[in-house]
Design a protein around this motif. Structure first.
Motif, PDB file in Angstrom:
ATOM      1  N   LYS A 175      97.807  19.293  58.079  1.00  0.00           N
ATOM      2  CA  LYS A 175      98.908  18.392  57.734  1.00  0.00           C
ATOM      3  C   LYS A 175      98.391  16.973  57.481  1.00  0.00           C
ATOM      4  CE  LYS A 175     101.810  21.727  58.118  1.00  0.00           C
ATOM      5  NZ  LYS A 175     102.379  22.339  56.891  1.00  0.00           N
ATOM      6  N   ASN A 176      97.415  16.548  58.258  1.00  0.00           N
ATOM      7  CA  ASN A 176      96.830  15.218  58.052  1.00  0.00           C
ATOM      8  C   ASN A 176      96.074  15.152  56.727  1.00  0.00           C
ATOM      9  OD1 ASN A 176      97.804  14.157  60.470  1.00  0.00           O
ATOM     10  ND2 ASN A 176      96.000  14.844  61.625  1.00  0.00           N
ATOM     11  N   TYR A 196      94.644  23.083  51.745  1.00  0.00           N
ATOM     12  CA  TYR A 196      94.507  21.684  52.182  1.00  0.00           C
ATOM     13  C   TYR A 196      93.019  21.316  52.169  1.00  0.00           C
ATOM     14  CZ  TYR A 196      99.277  22.281  53.944  1.00  0.00           C
ATOM     15  OH  TYR A 196     100.609  22.523  54.063  1.00  0.00           O
ATOM     16  N   GLY A 254      96.910  16.758  54.139  1.00  0.00           N
ATOM     17  CA  GLY A 254      97.925  16.682  53.098  1.00  0.00           C
ATOM     18  C   GLY A 254      98.399  15.266  52.827  1.00  0.00           C
ATOM     19  N   LYS A 255      98.182  14.348  53.773  1.00  0.00           N
ATOM     20  CA  LYS A 255      98.565  12.952  53.566  1.00  0.00           C
ATOM     21  C   LYS A 255      97.563  12.221  52.673  1.00  0.00           C
ATOM     22  CE  LYS A 255     100.794  12.687  58.111  1.00  0.00           C
ATOM     23  NZ  LYS A 255     100.757  12.052  59.464  1.00  0.00           N
ATOM     24  N   SER A 256      96.327  12.720  52.660  1.00  0.00           N
ATOM     25  CA  SER A 256      95.291  12.084  51.839  1.00  0.00           C
ATOM     26  C   SER A 256      95.259  12.657  50.429  1.00  0.00           C
ATOM     27  CB  SER A 256      93.909  12.261  52.500  1.00  0.00           C
ATOM     28  OG  SER A 256      93.892  11.670  53.788  1.00  0.00           O
ATOM     29  N   TYR A 257      95.336  13.988  50.333  1.00  0.00           N
ATOM     30  CA  TYR A 257      95.304  14.656  49.031  1.00  0.00           C
ATOM     31  C   TYR A 257      96.469  15.637  48.953  1.00  0.00           C
ATOM     32  CZ  TYR A 257      90.563  12.827  48.378  1.00  0.00           C
ATOM     33  OH  TYR A 257      89.488  12.012  48.229  1.00  0.00           O
ATOM     34  N   THR A 258      97.095  15.690  47.795  1.00  0.00           N
ATOM     35  CA  THR A 258      98.229  16.603  47.604  1.00  0.00           C
ATOM     36  C   THR A 258      97.761  18.055  47.748  1.00  0.00           C
ATOM     37  OG1 THR A 258      99.229  15.040  46.061  1.00  0.00           O
ATOM     38  CG2 THR A 258     100.063  17.302  46.022  1.00  0.00           C
ATOM     39  N   ASP A 289      89.996  17.757  52.243  1.00  0.00           N
ATOM     40  CA  ASP A 289      89.759  16.331  52.528  1.00  0.00           C
ATOM     41  C   ASP A 289      88.369  15.952  52.006  1.00  0.00           C
ATOM     42  OD1 ASP A 289      90.155  13.779  53.375  1.00  0.00           O
ATOM     43  OD2 ASP A 289      90.334  14.244  55.510  1.00  0.00           O
TER      44      ASP A 289
END
Length: 384
Positions: free
Chosen positions: A111-112, A133, A114-118, A135
């Motif tokens: 989930k974290n 997901y 997902g905040k950086s990359y769609t 990073d």
């Protein structure tokens, strides 16, 4: 003067090189970060397409399976997590060791991410989806500190630029004073030659006249002054060694030319002090200090000049009972152009510092000053 020009040229070369280095680091770092980010996104896209292809093929042959495995294995740095619609873990790779064995932490990490990359969705069958997901790799994460590093370099660059232009300004001031001194020496030389000629004519009439002898002394003094000014801006030779003699001669000359209301004393060691110096320039420094002391006392008071040895250095102190200086005046005393006198150019102490520091590798400073009580100047020169 030639040495100063080379020094100035070197400063410009250093400045240009420093500018090139900073700009190169900034541009190269920016290009590198952007390149690595784009490359990692491409690698994730390739991995996702491979997963899609694997899901779409009902019965992939061995070659296709080997290719898919190779694509999957080629990712050894980018953290990737594959979850189903209910956040169930299907696959993960390149996760931190403290996370890879804990399903709850893996989901939170996803989930974290997902905040950086769609996140990228993969539709397996109609209504059934999986989500990828990902990073930055550890290398790209470490590069996130690069803006701070670049900021540090840029700060250093600006500090260097400030120092550089301040140095250039001081160098220009040095050229100005050196040129002024040499021009003064040239202007003094013309009437001095004429005075020497008239002096010889006067000797023919009365060679033993007291007036003739006194004028001879003053002409010799003017010649010395002219030679002093001519040496500013060039490197003088330190051919004189008898320091006691230099100080004594200067003291004897000054004592006969300052007010009798001033008590002028000299304290020399009993033994001979030998230190390489330029007699003409050193006497100029002493004369400047004594004349400043006389001005500070307004023609009445006491001046004490002393020479001593401390460890491997020679220390000369000129102490007066004059008006003293404030903290601000003492801080500006050696700056070119600064003077507390109405008719002063503010060159004396500035040139004195240059003579001591640059030509004799020594130090001159205000050892003590107190308003209304006097000032002590201290010169320190190493023996060798």
């Amino acid at each position: 003067m030639r040495k100063s020009i080379f020094a100035r040229l070197n400063n410009w070369i250093i400045f240009v090189l420093m500018t090139i280095v900073v700009l190169t680091i900034v541009i190269a770092s920016t290009i590198l970060i952007n390149f690595l980010r784009k490359e990692e996104i491409k690698r994730v896209d390739i991995l996702v397409n491979a997963l899609k292809f694997q899901q779409e093929m009902k019965d992939p042959n061995l070659e296709v399976q080997a290719l898919l495995l190779q694509i999957y294995s080629s990712n050894s740095t980018i953290p990737v997590i594959l979850l189903d619609e209910k956040d169930g873990i299907i696959e993960h790779k390149n996760l931190p060791k403290d996370v890879e064995n804990d399903p709850e932490k893996i989901v939170v990490l996803a989930k974290n991410m997902g905040k950086s990359y769609t996140p990228i969705e993969i539709e397996i069958v109609k209504g059934n989806k999986q989500t990828v997901y990902y990073d930055n790799s550890p290398l790209l994460n470490n590069l996130r500190y690069s803006p701070y590093i670049l900021g540090f370099f840029i700060l250093c660059y600006f500090l260097f630029t400030f120092w550089f232009f301040r140095t250039i300004k001081k160098t220009d001031e040095g050229y100005l004073w050196a040129g002024l001194a040499k021009e003064t020496a040239h202007q003094i030389g013309t009437p001095l030659s004429s005075m020497i000629g008239w002096m010889e004519i006067m000797k023919l009439d009365d060679p033993d006249s007291e007036g003739v002898h006194e004028i001879e002394k003053d002409i010799e003094r003017l010649r010395t002054i002219s030679e002093r000014f001519s040496k500013i801006g060039s490197v003088p030779e330190l051919n004189d060694t008898d320091f006691n003699k230099t100080i004594q001669e200067n003291y004897d000359y000054l004592k006969t030319r300052i007010s009798r209301k001033i008590n002028f004393g000299l304290h020399l060691p009993d033994h001979r002090i030998s230190v390489p110096h330029n007699r003409i320039l050193m006497s100029w420094v002493i004369e400047n200090l004594v004349k400043n002391a006389v001005d500070a006392m307004k023609g009445e008071g006491s001046i004490s000049m002393s020479v001593s040895e401390r460890n491997k250095s020679i220390v000369v102190e000129v102490q007066d009972t004059g008006s003293g200086m404030t903290k601000q005046q003492a801080g500006n005393a050696f700056k070119p152009g600064y003077s507390t006198k109405k008719r002063g150019w503010g060159l004396g102490l500035s040139l004195a510092r240059r003579v001591i520091q640059e030509y004799h590798n020594g130090d001159i400073r205000i050892a003590h000053t107190e308003v209304g009580k006097g000032t002590t100047f201290r010169i320190t020169i190493r023996k060798g």
